[in-house]
Design an enzyme around this catalytic site. Sequence first.
Site, mmCIF file in Angstrom:
data_model
loop_
_atom_site.group_PDB
_atom_site.id
_atom_site.type_symbol
_atom_site.label_atom_id
_atom_site.label_comp_id
_atom_site.label_asym_id
_atom_site.label_seq_id
_atom_site.Cartn_x
_atom_site.Cartn_y
_atom_site.Cartn_z
ATOM 1 N N ASP A 553 0.879 -1.253 -0.027
ATOM 2 C CA ASP A 553 -0.078 0.007 0.017
ATOM 3 C C ASP A 553 0.718 1.203 0.028
ATOM 4 O O ASP A 553 1.954 1.346 0.769
ATOM 5 C CB ASP A 553 -0.766 -0.005 1.264
ATOM 6 C CG ASP A 553 -1.825 1.017 1.317
ATOM 7 O OD1 ASP A 553 -2.604 1.324 0.375
ATOM 8 O OD2 ASP A 553 -1.651 1.837 2.089
ATOM 9 N N GLU A 590 1.818 0.289 -4.913
ATOM 10 C CA GLU A 590 1.401 1.486 -5.422
ATOM 11 C C GLU A 590 2.358 2.448 -5.480
ATOM 12 O O GLU A 590 2.851 2.998 -4.335
ATOM 13 C CB GLU A 590 0.271 2.026 -4.504
ATOM 14 C CG GLU A 590 -1.011 1.359 -4.552
ATOM 15 C CD GLU A 590 -2.078 1.652 -3.521
ATOM 16 O OE1 GLU A 590 -3.170 2.061 -3.983
ATOM 17 O OE2 GLU A 590 -1.804 2.104 -2.716
#
Length: 974
Positions: A553, A590
């Site tokens: 993340d 990400e």
Amino acid sequence: MLLLRSSPFLHHLPTPTSLTSITSHTHHLQPHFPLRLPVPTTTTTTTLSSQRHRLFPSKSIPLLRCSALSSSPVTSQLKDSLMYSRAYWVSESIIAWDVDVGINGSLYLFASETASLSITDGDYGIQGHDVKFKLEEDTHGLPQNVMEKFPHIKDYRAFKVPPSLDAKVLLKCQLAVAAFDDVGKCSNITGLQLPGILDELFSYSGPLGAVYSTEAIALFLWAPTAQAVRACIYKDSSGGSPLEIVQLEETKGVWSTKGPKSWDGCYYVYEVSVYHPSTLQIVKCHANDPYARGLSANGGRTLFVDLDSDTLKPDGWEKLALEKPDLLSFSDTSIYELHVRDFSASDLTVDNEFRGGYLAFTLQDSAGIRHLKKLSDAGLTHVHLLPAFQFADVDDEKEKWKSVDTEILEKFSPDSAEQQALITAIQNSDGYNWGYNPVLWGVPKGSYASNPNGSCRIIEFRRMVKALNHIGLRVVLDVVYNHLHASGPYDENSVLDKVIVPGYYLRRNTDGFIENSTCVNNTASEHFMVERLIIDDLLHWVVNYKVDGFRFDLMGHIMKRTMMKAKDAISSLTKEKNGVDGSSVYIYGEGWDFGEVARNGRGVNASQVNLSGTGIGSFNDRIRDAILGGSPFGHPLQQGFVTGLLLQPNDHDHGTAAGEMLAASKDHIQVGMAANLRDFVLTNCSGKEVKGSEVLTHGSVPVGFASNPTETVNYVSAHDNETLFDIISLKTPMEISVNERCWINHLATSIIALSQGIPFFHAGDELLRSKSMDRDSYNSGDWFNRLDFTYNSNNWGVGLPPKQKNEKSWPLIKPRLADPSFKPQRSHILVAVENFSNLLRIRYSSPLFRLRTATAIQERVRFHNTGPSSIPGVIVMSIEDGHESQHGLSQLDPIYSYIVVVINARPTEVSFTSPALRAKHFELHPVQLMSTDEVIKASTYEESTGCFVVPSRRTSVLFAAISSEDGHCYPGTS
């Protein structure tokens, strides 16, 4: 994606308030023990106060004064300056501060063992200090290594710390530096940030956590700023008095003790006395072990647990590494993103006690497992589980959950606001959250286990991994190392910043307050022990839970160095030594570049561009935005390649440049289909030959960023933002049929499935999944997040989505939900599942769809229908093998010598003639020939002219075989 999805802003370092309001807490926050000075060569210990003469020069120091507060506005501002930490103790010999003391000014370092520093109202200067040291400016400035470690303060002045100063002692105190003018008036004062010197003096690679041996259990805690540490041992998971309280001893910043094996199965917490910069006081609090491997419910206490115990291993656990599904190359990876609770919470074919938890994955014949088997049989390789570590905002004890009767919710109209009102009223007390609220990274989440206490969560998580592996699916964990849910000494979910070296684990700005660009409490992987904790945690999940991959993340908020060290450490794991093959663990995340880390603001970060050449995957937002239109942060009606831009416009004014936008979006998609390689050469919409990195987004950002295909994760839908079906329903014209929207859904998915690189799908893309147009369902409960693997409903029209994140779009959403023609029927869902499965079969029918190197893609992949005269809304990609080739290509595919993919996003049939492909014998792929889609079977190719005809909103895959008489059975047809 960057969304405020996980928690409100909690317990950041406080904004300046009156110092008197802080000091009133002093009476109950003092440590029970005098501060001890470690002396490496002897066992003698001494309090700080008795060391003052040794630490402080013997000659008298001129009086340093602050002007009276009542008469000086400057001093009035200084009153609250201790709330800030604007200076940096970057190494044992240097303090950095952006302050000019002038020719005759001076700078002093102050320390207080009892956190008593304050600015007096009279002429006595700074009071409450035990020692003070004069600092001289180093005119050479900061050393190169310091500027590299702290690039955001590279222009700060450097001040030399006296070599006689015992820094290890002072780091346990409240510290401040103050500047004085030539007449001795205090002109500036601030606290210090300590990660630099802590890394230099206390970096540690030894054991941490609870370490089991044959005869004992040892505890190790890294806490160099702590004044005292005790371990409170409990028999039970909650309540009761400690069985014993054990004092830990410190050696070089690590506190340790040894206890009996009878501690196994008991619980413990650390009681730590430490100076906390957010309170300006010495606090004494209880905290879990950062290296916890087991917990009681809601992380109340840390469980003593030996993960290597045979009692915690499912049958056959030790052999699982030998039974993993085959994966010859990372290029063969395909990923299905799934939330643990979503998978079974609404599945009536699962026993009630298993729904929403780990054990639902261990069943053999539930609707969800049958669906996953279907996808696995078609070729899917990996299931990506949203956060499954211990996170906040969902009570581990299910009996405390609140819920809304679904029979009540079902009575309201599809566009009613009543459903969301009832759901949001209990959303912080139900059993649902995505889980991006990390509390402890190394323990499975308790709410997904049948019992949150004891070792159930450990055994059941392992059973889940084993079960998924046995149906052919590898397991990816979603890890959230970029932030923590809580900070400060008083939040029950705070651990690392609570009393375990407060001020170290979280990244702070130049005022000393916690950075919150990730959403809250950014962590600082540029600090040695933060990086170590991340890497240790990853190794723990691979070795002890045998997971097969990690999705990071907000990976861009982690340093590239950390990611590379983690990748290397995992890759070094072997079946022989560690019981796992670390070289088969895929890492992606990400790579967004924003906040304080943007443009390498805190060091070289793990952004898309910076990760080129590392083999670590990054999500490709360029292809997503080009396919759908706009971005998650733009106008919701902005159309894209498949949603009708130019060719079937909606009511949004796209201006006069819609044609140029459509052409540009095709360029972006084509680069993405070539694995988003930075050096892939193609002909752009202007007719120029350009590299992928020379194709630019609207913001002049290069589209191509990867150096090899596994560095690109192509996707069009994920847990963030609207589902694929919902965003298509929003962007396409209201007057088109639901059948057309379903085929647009399939068209978008086909682009991802047939691209080079790693395809990534959100669970439910293949089911036309809807969240009733909720753009951020992280806390929207089971109602809006439902998955129906019986294929009876896609969850469309279950009420207006929650007001907080969606209200501004309600005027667009309401008429769509109210229109019954928007809702897909079971027949639509069944077709969608078949089409998705067929795409997987096609992808895995030929290695040409999964080329392993950038060179292979450049040599074999071509795009036709390019340049200014191209047909809008049509992409034609060919992939060539080495058979009868004029280019000396090697043979990769024993069946197909040439593959052509034609993507027709137009609302009408299209004809396209390619001289380059003329005279080849192309046939429709056998999987499509055998499908129930009669329309796709109308695709044709005329050999004499090189003319392809493809129906509206279809992706046709055609192939040229090596020989029509080769005797091979085409993949997907047997």
